[in-house]
Scaffold this motif. Structure first.
Motif, mmCIF file in Angstrom:
data_model
loop_
_atom_site.group_PDB
_atom_site.id
_atom_site.type_symbol
_atom_site.label_atom_id
_atom_site.label_comp_id
_atom_site.label_asym_id
_atom_site.label_seq_id
_atom_site.Cartn_x
_atom_site.Cartn_y
_atom_site.Cartn_z
ATOM 1 N N TRP A 112 0.833 -1.207 0.000
ATOM 2 C CA TRP A 112 0.000 0.000 0.000
ATOM 3 C C TRP A 112 0.864 1.252 0.000
ATOM 4 C CZ3 TRP A 112 -3.203 -2.472 4.439
ATOM 5 C CH2 TRP A 112 -4.261 -3.217 3.900
ATOM 6 N N THR A 113 1.847 1.299 0.880
ATOM 7 C CA THR A 113 2.655 2.511 1.000
ATOM 8 C C THR A 113 3.442 2.790 -0.278
ATOM 9 O OG1 THR A 113 4.475 1.272 2.035
ATOM 10 C CG2 THR A 113 2.886 2.299 3.500
ATOM 11 N N GLU A 114 3.998 1.761 -0.921
ATOM 12 C CA GLU A 114 4.770 1.990 -2.135
ATOM 13 C C GLU A 114 3.872 2.430 -3.287
ATOM 14 O OE1 GLU A 114 7.538 -1.137 -2.971
ATOM 15 O OE2 GLU A 114 8.607 -0.822 -1.073
ATOM 16 N N MET A 115 2.575 2.100 -3.205
ATOM 17 C CA MET A 115 1.620 2.574 -4.201
ATOM 18 C C MET A 115 1.469 4.093 -4.126
ATOM 19 S SD MET A 115 -2.410 1.527 -4.518
ATOM 20 C CE MET A 115 -2.016 -0.218 -4.594
ATOM 21 N N PHE A 116 1.719 4.656 -2.920
ATOM 22 C CA PHE A 116 1.546 6.091 -2.727
ATOM 23 C C PHE A 116 2.828 6.887 -2.921
ATOM 24 C CE2 PHE A 116 -1.721 4.406 0.450
ATOM 25 C CZ PHE A 116 -2.748 4.442 -0.486
ATOM 26 N N LEU A 117 3.953 6.236 -3.216
ATOM 27 C CA LEU A 117 5.187 6.960 -3.448
ATOM 28 C C LEU A 117 5.008 7.898 -4.634
ATOM 29 C CD1 LEU A 117 7.932 4.179 -3.057
ATOM 30 C CD2 LEU A 117 7.097 5.773 -1.332
ATOM 31 N N SER A 118 5.690 9.046 -4.595
ATOM 32 C CA SER A 118 5.528 10.010 -5.677
ATOM 33 C C SER A 118 6.009 9.458 -7.013
ATOM 34 C CB SER A 118 6.290 11.296 -5.345
ATOM 35 O OG SER A 118 7.672 11.052 -5.212
ATOM 36 N N ALA A 119 6.944 8.492 -6.969
ATOM 37 C CA ALA A 119 7.460 7.913 -8.204
ATOM 38 C C ALA A 119 6.640 6.709 -8.677
ATOM 39 C CB ALA A 119 8.916 7.485 -8.015
ATOM 40 N N VAL B 182 23.461 8.477 -12.861
ATOM 41 C CA VAL B 182 22.340 7.931 -12.095
ATOM 42 C C VAL B 182 21.042 8.620 -12.522
ATOM 43 C CG1 VAL B 182 21.303 7.898 -9.782
ATOM 44 C CG2 VAL B 182 23.688 7.220 -10.096
ATOM 45 N N VAL B 183 19.991 7.807 -12.714
ATOM 46 C CA VAL B 183 18.689 8.338 -13.131
ATOM 47 C C VAL B 183 17.889 8.716 -11.889
ATOM 48 C CG1 VAL B 183 16.524 7.829 -14.320
ATOM 49 C CG2 VAL B 183 18.691 6.943 -15.229
ATOM 50 N N TRP B 184 17.390 9.954 -11.875
ATOM 51 C CA TRP B 184 16.650 10.462 -10.725
ATOM 52 C C TRP B 184 15.157 10.451 -10.995
ATOM 53 C CZ3 TRP B 184 18.937 13.013 -6.254
ATOM 54 C CH2 TRP B 184 20.340 12.910 -6.229
ATOM 55 N N SER B 185 14.365 10.336 -9.939
ATOM 56 C CA SER B 185 12.917 10.361 -10.075
ATOM 57 C C SER B 185 12.464 11.774 -10.414
ATOM 58 C CB SER B 185 12.247 9.916 -8.772
ATOM 59 O OG SER B 185 12.432 10.906 -7.774
ATOM 60 N N ASP B 186 11.264 11.879 -10.981
ATOM 61 C CA ASP B 186 10.729 13.201 -11.293
ATOM 62 C C ASP B 186 9.462 13.468 -10.483
ATOM 63 O OD1 ASP B 186 9.059 11.404 -12.495
ATOM 64 O OD2 ASP B 186 9.197 12.252 -14.515
ATOM 65 N N GLY B 187 9.312 12.758 -9.362
ATOM 66 C CA GLY B 187 8.148 12.940 -8.508
ATOM 67 C C GLY B 187 8.345 14.075 -7.538
ATOM 68 N N GLU C 162 21.590 17.803 1.456
ATOM 69 C CA GLU C 162 20.708 17.053 0.560
ATOM 70 C C GLU C 162 19.219 17.288 0.814
ATOM 71 O OE1 GLU C 162 21.911 15.215 -2.003
ATOM 72 O OE2 GLU C 162 23.838 16.034 -1.364
ATOM 73 N N GLY C 163 18.868 17.696 2.040
ATOM 74 C CA GLY C 163 17.456 17.800 2.389
ATOM 75 C C GLY C 163 16.815 19.074 1.879
ATOM 76 N N PRO C 164 15.480 19.092 1.894
ATOM 77 C CA PRO C 164 14.587 18.018 2.336
ATOM 78 C C PRO C 164 14.248 17.012 1.237
ATOM 79 C CG PRO C 164 13.311 19.972 1.879
ATOM 80 C CD PRO C 164 14.747 20.338 1.634
ATOM 81 N N GLY C 165 14.830 17.167 0.042
ATOM 82 C CA GLY C 165 14.604 16.174 -1.015
ATOM 83 C C GLY C 165 13.370 16.435 -1.852
#
Length: 323
Positions: free
Chosen positions: A87-94, A305-310, A201-204
């Protein structure tokens, strides 16, 4: 997901937000968080021991660590862990899950959260969810809906953001192999190193849109009340008038004399409620990495490295080798 969830703490204003924070004030104190440090350290060690010589830092360590930690702290039984993690990984921005799938997942998750709360009401223990149930301010406690919202917020807010900081911090350390080696030789530097990772690096993420309620004077002029702004915390933490040589990554920056605090966890009324928990998780994650994998290095060109766009910006994968 949290940006479009009106009941989430980050989307509330006074008086609701003030009441919520007042009730929750004693739940995430350092003394409560320290009770869970040994278990977090054990989980981090178990995950590292389970990987081979070559692994993906994202899938094999950064994502499962905060997922397991928050589930164990909330008293989610292990036979439900994979379901909750799904469930939680379904809600990840990516995540590429459809809107319908997310809606169904949210309904299923909230139903389970209510079931979990009810079980802890009838069979109380010493989990984080028991502290949430017991939280009071002059007799005022959280309603059932508020408890459910808090469980959802904790799992969501504490999952992707913490995972992203583990990955971004590891990548930054691998870009500075001498500093990773220094942490491996001197693990006592992990705590100040985590503060530098949070600052550098934060907050990401790009932050949250906010509407200004009164005129604000800044160096470029006046921002009138009613203006919608997007505060850039990353820029604030790289302000040369506040941090000397701010683009330089230095794991020793926060050692010795007290340093200017960073803004990775925000500031003011919306300062991250789970900051103590997140900080402790990051400390144990990096302590486990540098002590168990002192020769860790990248398997791929870090510049490629490929970064997310979420909403949360972090590497989609980070292939590493143990030694």
């Amino acid at each position: 997901m949290l940006r479009t969830f009106p009941a989430a703490l980050i989307n509330q204003d006074p008086p609701e937000h003030t009441r919520y924070r007042r009730i929750m004030h004693g739940t995430f104190t350092p003394s409560h968080i320290e009770r869970w440090r040994p278990r977090v350290a054990a989980i981090a060690g178990e995950l590292i021991d389970a990987v081979g010589d070559e692994f993906d830092m994202v899938a094999d360590f950064a994502l499962p660590l905060p997922a397991r930690v928050i589930c164990e702290l909330l008293g989610v039984p292990m036979d439900r862990f994979e379901q909750v993690r799904g469930w939680t990984e379904m809600f990840l921005s990516a995540s590429d899950a459809s809107a319908d799938a997310r809606a169904q997942g949210f309904a299923a998750f909230t139903a389970y959260a209510r079931e979990l709360i009810e079980r802890h009401r009838t069979e109380p223990g010493e989990d984080l969810i028991d502290l949430l149930i017991a939280a009071r301010d002059e007799g005022d406690g959280l309603s059932e809906d508020e408890l459910t919202n808090m469980v959802f917020t904790l799992i969501m807010a504490g999952h992707e953001t913490t995972a992203s900081m583990i990955v971004r911090g590891t990548l930054r350390l691998l870009c500075h192999a001498d500093q990773y080696a220094e942490l491996a030789a001197h693990p006592e530097l992990v705590e100040p190193a985590v503060e530098e990772i949070l600052r550098h690096e934060g907050p990401g993420s790009n932050g949250m849109l906010r509407r200004i309620t009164e005129d604000v004077e800044v160096s470029g002029g006046t921002i009138p009340a009613g203006t919608v702004v997007l505060p850039n915390l990353w820029a604030a933490d790289h302000d040369p008038s506040v941090f000397q040589d701010p683009l330089r990554f230095d794991v020793k920056r926060f050692t010795g004399a007290p340093s200017t605090p960073h803004l990775a966890f925000g500031h003011g009324p919306h300062y991250c409620l789970g900051a103590n928990l997140a900080r402790m998780e990051l400390q144990e994650a990096f302590h486990a990495l540098v002590t168990r994998l002192p020769g860790l290095h990248a398997q791929e060109d870090l510049s490629a490295v490929v970064w997310s766009d979420g909403f949360v910006y972090w590497p989609r994968r980070l292939l590493v080798k143990a030694g």
